[in-house]
Design an enzyme around this catalytic site. Structure first.
Site, PDB file in Angstrom:
ATOM      1  N   ARG A 229       0.831  -1.217   0.000  1.00  8.53           N
ATOM      2  CA  ARG A 229       0.000   0.000   0.000  1.00  8.53           C
ATOM      3  C   ARG A 229       0.862   1.262   0.000  1.00  8.53           C
ATOM      4  O   ARG A 229       0.464   2.277  -0.586  1.00  8.53           O
ATOM      5  CB  ARG A 229      -0.939  -0.003   1.199  1.00  8.53           C
ATOM      6  CG  ARG A 229      -2.083  -0.973   0.990  1.00  8.53           C
ATOM      7  CD  ARG A 229      -3.006  -0.992   2.166  1.00  8.53           C
ATOM      8  NE  ARG A 229      -4.183  -1.786   1.856  1.00  8.53           N
ATOM      9  CZ  ARG A 229      -5.034  -2.222   2.767  1.00  8.53           C
ATOM     10  NH1 ARG A 229      -4.844  -1.939   4.043  1.00  8.53           N
ATOM     11  NH2 ARG A 229      -6.086  -2.924   2.405  1.00  8.53           N
TER      12      ARG A 229
ATOM     13  N   GLY B 114     -13.195  -3.437   0.409  1.00  7.62           N
ATOM     14  CA  GLY B 114     -14.540  -2.894   0.619  1.00  7.62           C
ATOM     15  C   GLY B 114     -14.903  -1.874  -0.446  1.00  7.62           C
ATOM     16  O   GLY B 114     -16.003  -1.908  -1.014  1.00  7.62           O
TER      17      GLY B 114
ATOM     18  N   LYS C  81     -20.324 -15.724   2.181  1.00  3.47           N
ATOM     19  CA  LYS C  81     -21.788 -15.620   2.181  1.00  3.47           C
ATOM     20  C   LYS C  81     -22.348 -14.854   0.995  1.00  3.47           C
ATOM     21  O   LYS C  81     -21.728 -13.908   0.513  1.00  3.47           O
ATOM     22  CB  LYS C  81     -22.235 -14.904   3.455  1.00  3.47           C
ATOM     23  CG  LYS C  81     -21.921 -15.680   4.708  1.00  3.47           C
ATOM     24  CD  LYS C  81     -22.401 -14.923   5.912  1.00  3.47           C
ATOM     25  CE  LYS C  81     -22.231 -15.780   7.159  1.00  3.47           C
ATOM     26  NZ  LYS C  81     -22.691 -15.102   8.346  1.00  3.47           N
TER      27      LYS C  81
ATOM     28  N   GLY D 211      -8.918  -8.092  -0.582  1.00  7.53           N
ATOM     29  CA  GLY D 211      -9.134  -9.138   0.411  1.00  7.53           C
ATOM     30  C   GLY D 211      -8.452 -10.465   0.132  1.00  7.53           C
ATOM     31  O   GLY D 211      -7.295 -10.521  -0.257  1.00  7.53           O
TER      32      GLY D 211
HETATM   33  P1  AMP Z   1     -15.386 -13.166   2.035  1.00  6.19           P
HETATM   34  O1  AMP Z   1     -14.752 -12.253   3.065  1.00  6.19           O
HETATM   35  O2  AMP Z   1     -16.847 -13.087   1.969  1.00  6.19           O
HETATM   36  O3  AMP Z   1     -14.711 -13.027   0.678  1.00  6.19           O
HETATM   37  O4  AMP Z   1     -15.115 -14.639   2.554  1.00  6.19           O
HETATM   38  C1  AMP Z   1     -13.838 -15.180   2.692  1.00  6.19           C
HETATM   39  C2  AMP Z   1     -13.938 -16.369   3.581  1.00  6.19           C
HETATM   40  O5  AMP Z   1     -14.833 -17.320   3.017  1.00  6.19           O
HETATM   41  C3  AMP Z   1     -12.620 -17.105   3.770  1.00  6.19           C
HETATM   42  O6  AMP Z   1     -12.202 -16.959   5.086  1.00  6.19           O
HETATM   43  C4  AMP Z   1     -12.969 -18.546   3.440  1.00  6.19           C
HETATM   44  O7  AMP Z   1     -12.423 -19.467   4.357  1.00  6.19           O
HETATM   45  C5  AMP Z   1     -14.472 -18.574   3.528  1.00  6.19           C
HETATM   46  N1  AMP Z   1     -15.035 -19.673   2.735  1.00  6.19           N
HETATM   47  C6  AMP Z   1     -14.769 -19.986   1.465  1.00  6.19           C
HETATM   48  N2  AMP Z   1     -15.408 -21.102   1.091  1.00  6.19           N
HETATM   49  C7  AMP Z   1     -16.119 -21.509   2.167  1.00  6.19           C
HETATM   50  C8  AMP Z   1     -16.962 -22.636   2.408  1.00  6.19           C
HETATM   51  N3  AMP Z   1     -17.207 -23.532   1.461  1.00  6.19           N
HETATM   52  N4  AMP Z   1     -17.514 -22.738   3.644  1.00  6.19           N
HETATM   53  C9  AMP Z   1     -17.260 -21.832   4.595  1.00  6.19           C
HETATM   54  N5  AMP Z   1     -16.456 -20.762   4.425  1.00  6.19           N
HETATM   55  C10 AMP Z   1     -15.886 -20.604   3.219  1.00  6.19           C
END
Ligand code: AMP
Length: 399
Positions: A36, A378, A198, A355
């Site tokens: 950064r 974000g 999610k 991220g």
């Molecule tokens: P995000 O911040 O929404 O991009 O989510 C990232 C997180 O999603 C990471 O820490 C992953 O471990 C988690 N993740 C990815 N695939 C899965 C899965 N199949 N079940 C649960 N968590 C997951």
């Protein structure tokens, strides 16, 4: 770009207040990843070459309005000094008499880093008086902190009401140009790869991209809410019961006349399943057993996604394909990283948004093979959702 940019303002003899994103990871008082800081160097060099007095300001971590030495910008200022090969002074605070005196003594070409903005709760509250104190330090304002542009804080929004010339820095311009190309004028086929935990975190991006892309390849935990909404058995996988209707609304769009590009939502044909996300190994299945959970996309899905990515001329990727923090379940994510890098080497335009996808790319050593890696997780998601970024909106309109 319909905003004033750093190239359009006179910087010579000026006190230039520049918002940067020096929110870097630290260990034992040292910066462990200076990406950064390096990303802000083009704008920093521009001010110094133009004969301005450079006052840098940033947040670091979440000190919650209290002074805390572990969140000091001292390591960032030291790292910047090394990168520039010249001395950089850390101010004792971001506002107050001592800081005003220090800035008052600056010569052209000097660099001062203000101490962490978030040592004051007024920063995140976008307090007008606090913004006035920051603004009083300068003649010109440059915002080069794309990663903070989705927040209306005193240093990203408040100051622009007081300083008459508020311009975008080079990093800000590059981010907006790269992400803007995806939304406005993507070469086709345009493939988005959306993963992560999610649906709720990514649905706004999915909604905004569906009318623009040829396909969205889905990975990560959100796969299972989409599958469950179609009545498929998902075992113990992460499912957001309250987001079934959101998933259904995506299918409704795809089947409607509004789906002019015939966009597809591609779900994995197979999965890696395990008893828990910490398991030492998983197994490949097409149907998820009732007592196991999906932790990565399977080999058939990897092959299909790689083929689709190879055919793309524009790619946007955000979010891992599985629980990639566990090496046993990182294959889907790493294979997607390799496919995106290869498609870029073959002339495609790729943007990876913040991220975990960025850490996966760094781990794989392929970050040099991506057209643009966004410095703001974000902020890039908000931009790709079609939302206006307050820190960009607030800049002076281009004349
Ligand atoms: P995000 O911040 O929404 O991009 O989510 C990232 C997180 O999603 C990471 O820490 C992953 O471990 C988690 N993740 C990815 N695939 C899965 C899965 N199949 N079940 C649960 N968590 C997951």
């Amino acid at each position: 770009m319909n905003k004033l940019t750093i190239d359009e303002v006179s910087l010579q003899n000026k006190r230039v207040l520049m918002r940067v994103d020096f929110n870097v990871p630290l260990d034992g008082g040292k910066v462990t990843d200076d990406t950064r800081i390096r990303a802000a160097l083009p704008s920093i060099h521009k001010v110094l070459k133009s004969g301005g007095k450079l006052i840098l300001m940033s947040h670091l971590g979440r000190p919650k309005g209290q002074r805390a030495e572990k969140y000091s910008l001292k390591p960032a200022a030291e790292q910047l000094s090394q990168l520039l090969g010249k001395s950089v002074t850390l101010a004792p605070d971001c506002v107050g008499t001592e800081t005003e005196d220090l800035v008052g003594k600056m010569q052209n070409g000097d660099v001062v880093v203000l101490e962490n903005l978030r040592f004051h709760a007024e920063e995140e509250a976008n307090d007008a008086e606090f913004a006035r104190k920051l603004a009083a330090l300068a003649d010109v304002y440059i915002n080069d902190a794309f990663g903070a542009a989705h927040r209306a804080h005193a240093s990203t929004e408040g100051v622009t009401h007081i300083i008459s010339q508020s311009a975008a820095g080079y990093l800000m311009e590059k981010e907006l140009r790269s992400l803007g190309t995806l939304l406005a004028d993507p070469a086709r086929p345009f493939i988005a790869i959306i993963g992560g935990a999610k649906i709720s975190g990514k649905i706004d991006v999915i909604r905004n991209l569906l009318p623009r892309v040829d396909a969205i390849l889905v990975g990560g935990g959100m796969v299972y809410t989409f599958l469950r909404s179609k009545g498929v058995e998902t075992g113990k996988s992460l499912v957001e019961e309250d987001k079934m209707s959101v998933a259904q609304a995506v299918y409704d769009f795809l089947g409607s006349v509004q789906n002019r590009n015939n966009a597809e939502l591609v779900l994995p044909d197979d999965h890696v399943v395990a008893a828990s996300i910490d398991a030492a190994a998983g197994k490949n299945v097409e149907e998820i057993p009732a007592d196991l959970l999906g932790v990565d996309i399977g080999p058939k899905a990897i092959a299909r996604y790689q083929g689709l990515i190879a055919s793309a001329r524009t790619i946007f990727w955000n979010g891992p394909m599985g629980v990639f923090e566990n090496g046993a379940f990182a294959k889907g994510t790493m294979s997607v990283a390799a496919a995106v890098a290869k498609a870029t080497d073959n002339g495609g335009f790729s943007v990876v948004g913040g991220g975990d996808s960025v850490s996966a790319l760094m781990k794989s050593g392929l970050s040099g093979h991506i057209s643009h890696i966004s410095t703001g997780g974000g902020a890039s998601l908000e931009f790709m959702s079609g939302k206006a970024l307050p820190g960009v909106e607030a800049l002076t309109p281009a004349s």
